[in-house]
Design an enzyme around this catalytic site. Structure first.
Site, PDB file in Angstrom:
ATOM      1  N   ASP A  34      -0.986   8.694  10.051  1.00 18.47           N
ATOM      2  CA  ASP A  34      -1.199   7.252  10.088  1.00 18.47           C
ATOM      3  C   ASP A  34      -0.661   6.621  11.372  1.00 18.47           C
ATOM      4  O   ASP A  34       0.095   7.237  12.112  1.00 18.47           O
ATOM      5  CB  ASP A  34      -0.511   6.589   8.889  1.00 18.47           C
ATOM      6  CG  ASP A  34      -1.345   6.726   7.629  1.00 18.47           C
ATOM      7  OD1 ASP A  34      -2.490   7.179   7.717  1.00 18.47           O
ATOM      8  OD2 ASP A  34      -0.827   6.371   6.553  1.00 18.47           O
ATOM      9  N   LYS A  56      -5.036   2.882   9.734  1.00 20.15           N
ATOM     10  CA  LYS A  56      -4.280   2.071   8.766  1.00 20.15           C
ATOM     11  C   LYS A  56      -3.541   0.928   9.427  1.00 20.15           C
ATOM     12  O   LYS A  56      -2.385   0.661   9.122  1.00 20.15           O
ATOM     13  CB  LYS A  56      -3.252   2.909   8.005  1.00 20.15           C
ATOM     14  CG  LYS A  56      -3.857   3.993   7.148  1.00 20.15           C
ATOM     15  CD  LYS A  56      -4.076   3.479   5.779  1.00 20.15           C
ATOM     16  CE  LYS A  56      -4.586   4.585   4.890  1.00 20.15           C
ATOM     17  NZ  LYS A  56      -4.919   4.207   3.594  1.00 20.15           N
ATOM     18  N   MET A 170       4.742  -6.018   4.654  1.00 23.52           N
ATOM     19  CA  MET A 170       3.419  -6.576   4.969  1.00 23.52           C
ATOM     20  C   MET A 170       3.363  -8.085   4.731  1.00 23.52           C
ATOM     21  O   MET A 170       2.340  -8.612   4.307  1.00 23.52           O
ATOM     22  CB  MET A 170       2.327  -5.886   4.115  1.00 23.52           C
ATOM     23  CG  MET A 170       2.187  -4.416   4.402  1.00 23.52           C
ATOM     24  SD  MET A 170       1.119  -3.563   3.234  1.00 23.52           S
ATOM     25  CE  MET A 170       2.211  -3.288   1.856  1.00 23.52           C
TER      26      MET A 170
HETATM   27  C1  LIG Z   1       1.459  -0.135   4.483  1.00 23.97           C
HETATM   28  S1  LIG Z   1       3.193  -0.457   4.461  1.00 23.97           S
HETATM   29  C2  LIG Z   1       3.817   1.168   4.538  1.00 23.97           C
HETATM   30  C3  LIG Z   1       5.251   1.277   4.063  1.00 23.97           C
HETATM   31  C4  LIG Z   1       5.794   2.684   4.190  1.00 23.97           C
HETATM   32  N1  LIG Z   1       5.123   3.581   3.273  1.00 23.97           N
HETATM   33  C5  LIG Z   1       7.303   2.740   3.952  1.00 23.97           C
HETATM   34  O1  LIG Z   1       7.755   3.317   2.939  1.00 23.97           O
HETATM   35  O2  LIG Z   1       8.027   2.185   4.787  1.00 23.97           O
HETATM   36  C6  LIG Z   1       3.439  -1.054   6.100  1.00 23.97           C
HETATM   37  C7  LIG Z   1       4.529  -2.119   6.169  1.00 23.97           C
HETATM   38  O3  LIG Z   1       5.812  -1.504   6.111  1.00 23.97           O
HETATM   39  C8  LIG Z   1       6.714  -2.238   6.904  1.00 23.97           C
HETATM   40  N2  LIG Z   1       7.188  -1.363   7.978  1.00 23.97           N
HETATM   41  C9  LIG Z   1       6.797  -0.114   8.241  1.00 23.97           C
HETATM   42  N3  LIG Z   1       7.482   0.409   9.287  1.00 23.97           N
HETATM   43  C10 LIG Z   1       8.326  -0.570   9.689  1.00 23.97           C
HETATM   44  C11 LIG Z   1       9.303  -0.665  10.714  1.00 23.97           C
HETATM   45  N4  LIG Z   1       9.550   0.352  11.536  1.00 23.97           N
HETATM   46  N5  LIG Z   1       9.996  -1.822  10.818  1.00 23.97           N
HETATM   47  C12 LIG Z   1       9.768  -2.850   9.991  1.00 23.97           C
HETATM   48  N6  LIG Z   1       8.864  -2.819   9.007  1.00 23.97           N
HETATM   49  C13 LIG Z   1       8.146  -1.698   8.857  1.00 23.97           C
HETATM   50  C14 LIG Z   1       5.977  -3.436   7.464  1.00 23.97           C
HETATM   51  O4  LIG Z   1       6.162  -4.516   6.595  1.00 23.97           O
HETATM   52  C15 LIG Z   1       4.551  -2.934   7.439  1.00 23.97           C
HETATM   53  O5  LIG Z   1       3.625  -4.003   7.388  1.00 23.97           O
END
Ligand SMILES: C[S@@+](CC[C@H](N)C(=O)[O-])C[C@H]1O[C@@H](n2cnc3c(N)ncnc32)[C@H](O)[C@@H]1O
Length: 256
Positions: A34, A56, A170
């Protein structure tokens, strides 16, 4: 038929993948990955491993979820070791459940390799403990966009009444609506809130404020960002370490 590993790559810092996750990358014949994974992890793949980008991004999916499910099944049925590499944890807002269901439907063997989710890691790198004996004994992981829950007023009322810390995934593009809702359901205007953009990476940026002023302060924050709401945010003043480490040591990554 070989096996599919549904692997959490962690939140962005290269070193925040599990040993088991790393082994799954090293052993794979095919890796479907992803957008939010640290792309340097792919350097660990075998020389002839096939690498497939699944995209994604919030507004643009390179591959539809059904196509990803089909590819996972197709490669496994060809006898390949398949690693599905996802940001954070595969079962936390990662659609890993749907992928596991698709594999289960075809009796394809799989393993889930949990990862460190951004809802834990981004606050930790910003110096915000999501629980603390003095300030918070509960934490909720909430999606700012989801099929269930978020559009229901009752749901937000329930969350506000029953949870001390909220980690909202998100949600950055809906920050004004989220703040309005939290206020409408009884949180005080002075409730602390933080936004952490690109948490755990060298691009990490953190903005703190209150439900009343954060929309203005965080107007240029973009995806991926984690929203953290609750008294624990106040601890950042004392506990922030990651941004400080980078300033002190003139380096972009932790020395561990
Ligand atoms: C589709 S979700 C996936 C979450 C992922 N499976 C997890 O457990 O972190 C994507 C969201 O996770 C959050 N996110 C993912 N990586 C991030 C990061 N490095 N810093 C801040 N927020 C993050 C954001 O809110 C982003 O829009």
């Amino acid at each position: 038929m070989k096996k599919v590993y549904l692997v959490g790559a962690g939140p962005g810092d290269l070193d925040l993948i599990t040993v088991k996750g790393l082994k799954a990358i090293q052993q794979a014949d095919v890796i479907l990955y992803d957008r939010l994974i640290n792309q340097e992890l792919l350097n660990e793949a075998k020389d002839h491993a096939e690498l497939i980008y699944c995209g994604k991004s919030p507004d643009r999916h390179s591959l539809k979820q059904e196509d990803i499910n089909d590819l996972l099944c197709k490669f496994a049925l060809q006898g390949k070791v398949v690693t599905r590499l996802k940001g954070g944890d595969p079962f936390v807002f990662g659609r890993g459940g749907e992928e596991a269901e698709a594999l289960a439907n075809q009796q394809i063997p799989f393993e889930i390799v949990p990862g460190i989710s951004a809802g834990i890691a981004a606050p930790a790198y910003a110096g915000i403990p999501v629980t603390h004996r003095d300030y918070s004994s509960s934490v909720a992981f909430i999606s700012g966009v989801s099929k269930v829950g978020v559009d229901q007023e009752e749901y937000w009322g329930h969350v506000v009444k029953s949870m001390d810390t909220l980690c909202i995934y998100m949600g950055v593009s809906k920050l004004p609506e989220i703040c309005e809702r939290l206020l409408r359901h009884g949180l005080l205007a002075g409730t602390p809130i933080a936004l952490i953009e690109w948490g755990t990476t060298e691009r990490q940026r953190t903005i703190t404020g209150t439900l009343e002023d954060i929309v203005q302060k965080a107007h240029d924050m973009k995806n991926p960002s984690m929203i953290v709401v609750g008294e624990v945010v106040r601890l950042r003043k004392k506990l922030q370490w990651y941004e400080q480490l980078r300033v002190d040591e003139g380096q972009l990554v932790s020395s561990i």
